[in-house]
Structure formats: C-alpha cells, structure tokens
Design an enzyme around this catalytic site. Structure first.
Site, PDB file in Angstrom:
ATOM      1  N   LYS A 152      33.639  44.315  34.700  1.00  0.00           N
ATOM      2  CA  LYS A 152      34.123  43.499  33.573  1.00  0.00           C
ATOM      3  C   LYS A 152      33.376  43.778  32.288  1.00  0.00           C
ATOM      4  O   LYS A 152      33.966  43.786  31.216  1.00  0.00           O
ATOM      5  CB  LYS A 152      34.026  42.004  33.907  1.00  0.00           C
ATOM      6  CG  LYS A 152      35.301  41.439  34.484  1.00  0.00           C
ATOM      7  CD  LYS A 152      35.369  39.948  34.226  1.00  0.00           C
ATOM      8  CE  LYS A 152      36.698  39.360  34.648  1.00  0.00           C
ATOM      9  NZ  LYS A 152      36.683  37.900  34.611  1.00  0.00           N
ATOM     10  N   LYS A 232      47.681  44.813  43.959  1.00  0.00           N
ATOM     11  CA  LYS A 232      48.012  43.430  44.295  1.00  0.00           C
ATOM     12  C   LYS A 232      48.662  42.716  43.101  1.00  0.00           C
ATOM     13  O   LYS A 232      48.495  43.133  41.958  1.00  0.00           O
ATOM     14  CB  LYS A 232      46.793  42.681  44.838  1.00  0.00           C
ATOM     15  CG  LYS A 232      45.717  42.350  43.887  1.00  0.00           C
ATOM     16  CD  LYS A 232      44.642  41.543  44.640  1.00  0.00           C
ATOM     17  CE  LYS A 232      43.625  41.038  43.647  1.00  0.00           C
ATOM     18  NZ  LYS A 232      42.478  40.407  44.226  1.00  0.00           N
ATOM     19  N   LYS A 235      47.604  38.319  37.686  1.00  0.00           N
ATOM     20  CA  LYS A 235      47.838  37.575  36.448  1.00  0.00           C
ATOM     21  C   LYS A 235      47.656  38.468  35.230  1.00  0.00           C
ATOM     22  O   LYS A 235      48.256  38.258  34.193  1.00  0.00           O
ATOM     23  CB  LYS A 235      46.788  36.460  36.354  1.00  0.00           C
ATOM     24  CG  LYS A 235      47.305  35.076  36.478  1.00  0.00           C
ATOM     25  CD  LYS A 235      46.170  34.089  36.237  1.00  0.00           C
ATOM     26  CE  LYS A 235      46.240  32.985  37.257  1.00  0.00           C
ATOM     27  NZ  LYS A 235      45.184  31.991  37.117  1.00  0.00           N
TER      28      LYS A 235
END
Ligand code: TRP
Length: 367
Positions: A152, A232, A235
């Site tokens: 991140k 997968k 969002k």
C-alpha cells in the site's frame, strides 16, 4: 454456553505460527515462565471498514459468516472500523454517510444488534489508547515486514504513519475485548499473527492478561471478478461491472451477469475453475447462495444454455440481495434509529473495554 463447532460455520481454522520477533532481551528472560495465554471464554470480534457499499463477495465470504456465528457464540462484537479507514484520505461528509451505510448494511444482512454488539470504533476511545500501549511493545522492523504496508505504501503518495501502525490498532481492537475468535479474510492472517505476538509480548512484560486470538478464515477467494475471473471480486476495481454491489437493482444485476466474462469452450455447463474460470465463478456464486455443491448445480441446470443459465444465476442473486437492498433503504431513511443502535452498541462495548483498560493500566503502572 454454546461451544462452537467450527465445521458448523464452514470456516477453516488456521493455526498461527509464532516464532520470531520481539527482540527485547529483558523480556526474553521471562519467557519460559509466562509462555501461556490468559484463559477466556470464547468471544468473537470482527471489523469492517466503512468504505462504501459491500459487494456480493463481502457478503458471501464475510458478513454472512458473522450472521451464522452470532447464533453459535454467546459473545460477539462487530465494529465499523472508521479509524482504520482514515489511514488513506477520506472526505468527511462521505465518511459520515458511509459509517451509517455500513451499519445499515450489516443489519440488513442479518446482524442482530441485540445479540451482537454493533458499534463504531471511534466511539470507544480506548481503541487508540490501547494501541499506543501495544505500539510501545512493537518494533519497527516487525511492522515494516508486513506485506500490506509494503504494497500500500507504494500506491499512496507520502504514506502516513497510520498506514504503517494500522495493524497495531487492529490488535488493540481485538485485545480490548479479549476476543479469541476473529473471522477474517486470508489477507488478514498476517495481522492476526501480529495480534498474537503483541498479546504474548504484553503478557510477558506486564503479566498474563490477553488470550491468543485465533483467525477463522472464510473462502474469500471463491467469489471472483465478473470481468476477470482470475482476480477476486473487489471494491477497488474501477470497472463496476466486475462486481455485484448489495444495492444493485434487479435489472442491474441481470445486466452485469449477462455481460460477465465466460467462454466458448463448450455449450454444455461444466464446472472447471481452471479452464473455465468465468462460468465456474457463476456456479460458485450459485453454490454459495444456495448451499448446493457445484456438481449438483451442473446436474440440475444441464438443460440450460449459457444465456439461460446466466438468467438463472441473476434470479438466485436477486432472491438474496433484493430483500437486503430494501431493508437497507428502509434503515437509511431512519438515521435517528441507526444512531441510536450505534450509540447503544458503543455503550455495551465501552463496558467491556473499560474493564480491560482498568486491568491494563494497573499492570502497566498507569493507575
Ligand atoms: N483490517 C481489517 C480489514 O481491512 C479490518 C479490521 C480492523 C479488523 N480491525 C479488525 C478485522 C479486527 C478483524 C479484527 O479488513
């Protein structure tokens, strides 16, 4: 008290390996004496960030499991972890709304706020207080090794300290309630290892206090993107056609499934995740929603062509999500009620947290 049958919730138990870390030699000396953890009755804790409407993958692999678990455990807490979400920039108005959206969604999915303590993390300020105390027991290299930080921090410009220390706050979330059962996605196992290590470090340094949190892992990877079934459902995918949001209308669901990526390997329905990931993803979704084995679905639907099968899957999805959608809309029309539920949840959570923090402060010497 009901004791959990783990197979009943169809979750995998993952033993956490705890070898390394904690290089404080003064602490090490005491290790043999206080290796054990505190014994506590089963208590479940899980958290979800208020980052918009959950998708079908979140529902099938996380929220639905929590709904099952609240029947199996006497004590369960679910927190809308707003402090975690501000580790990346958030718009204040949107965040305020998203906290209520998530609370409404959890309730619409079946979280019973009488049984389960449903609350907003920042309403119980002990979370950050305990995080500070635990942070003082955690080394920089231990956090720096965590993969989420490494990944991140590359994507965020000038990443803040919060993104780095976030797993300590997650540990505090769990330990504050002496929770020992933590249902999470596979990507969170590593954070649960940290929680175990920090519980252990606290027990060694100050006295036995915290139980070892165990991860219960759901089959998160089962629900995949409708556009690229090798990834997968997510969002953060920019293409909203890749996922079914729990607030999608029946027509939108139908159109997303109709346009989902499949293949032309065969006109016959077969379940073959490796060679036919698209159609197999639809079968997996169908299977999770109806609790039917993929092979049985293939048999039941053997006379349907691809278009008809997609129609069938859309109907099955809508049977589950449209009632959720309606309930969520009703709840969101009564914000006052939602605030009352969250306030009550925070009061109940604070009662437990208050007891823990009194003990913690006594042991640390802050009281
Ligand atoms: N870190 C988790 C996530 O991003 C959310 C979370 C915060 C959590 N605190 C928690 C999950 C405590 C389980 C227990 O998904």
């Amino acid at each position: 008290m009901s004791v959990v049958t783990r197979s009943a919730c169809r979750l995998k138990h993952v033993p956490l390996c705890r070898k390394r870390y904690f290089h404080n030699s003064a602490v090490r000396l005491y290790e043999p004496k206080i290796e054990r953890f505190a014994q506590c009755p089963p208590r479940v804790f899980s958290g979800i960030q208020p980052t918009g409407v959950p998708h079908l993958g979140n529902y099938l692999c996380a929220i639905r499991k929590w709904v099952e678990m609240q029947e199996q455990y006497d004590s369960m807490l679910v927190s809308v972890v707003d402090l975690h979400s501000i580790t990346v920039p958030q718009d204040a108005t949107e965040l305020r709304e998203n906290i209520l959206v998530m609370a409404a969604c959890l309730m619409a999915c079946g979280i019973d706020h009488e049984k389960t303590i449903l609350f907003q993390q920042s309403s119980v300020s002990y979370h950050t207080e305990l995080a500070w105390i635990l942070g003082c027991l955690c080394t920089l290299p231990r956090l720096g090794r965590l993969p989420q930080w490494r990944e991140k921090s590359k994507t965020v410009k000038d990443p803040g300290i919060g993104l780095f220390t976030y797993p300590i706050l997650q540990t505090a979330d769990i330990l504050l309630y002496k929770a020992n059962v933590v249902p999470v996605g596979e990507d969170q196992i590593i954070h649960l290892e940290l929680a175990t290590d920090l519980a252990r470090a606290f027990n060694r340094t100050y006295g036995i206090m915290f139980p070892s949190p165990e991860a219960l892992i759901g089959d998160v990877s089962k629900v995949r993107s409708l556009k690229d079934p090798t990834c997968k459902m997510s969002k953060s995918d920019v293409n909203s056609m890749s996922r079914i949001d729990l607030t999608d209308s029946a027509d939108l669901v139908q159109s997303k499934i109709k346009k989902s990526t499949t293949d032309s390997v065969s006109r016959i329905l077969t379940y073959d995740p490796e060679n036919r990931p698209g159609i197999s993803n639809l079968i997996d979704i169908h299977s999770l929603l109806t609790d039917t084995k993929p092979e049985d679905i293939v048999h039941q639907c053997k006379d349907l062509n691809k278009v008809q099968y997609k129609e069938r899957v859309s109907e099955i999805i809508n049977e589950t999500i449209q009632p959720i959608n309606e309930k969520m809309t009703r709840l969101l029309n009564d914000k006052h009620y939602l605030h009352t539920v969250l306030k009550k949840g925070a009061e109940r959570a604070s009662e437990i947290a208050d007891r823990t923090m009194t003990e913690v402060k006594d042991l640390v010497g802050l009281r």
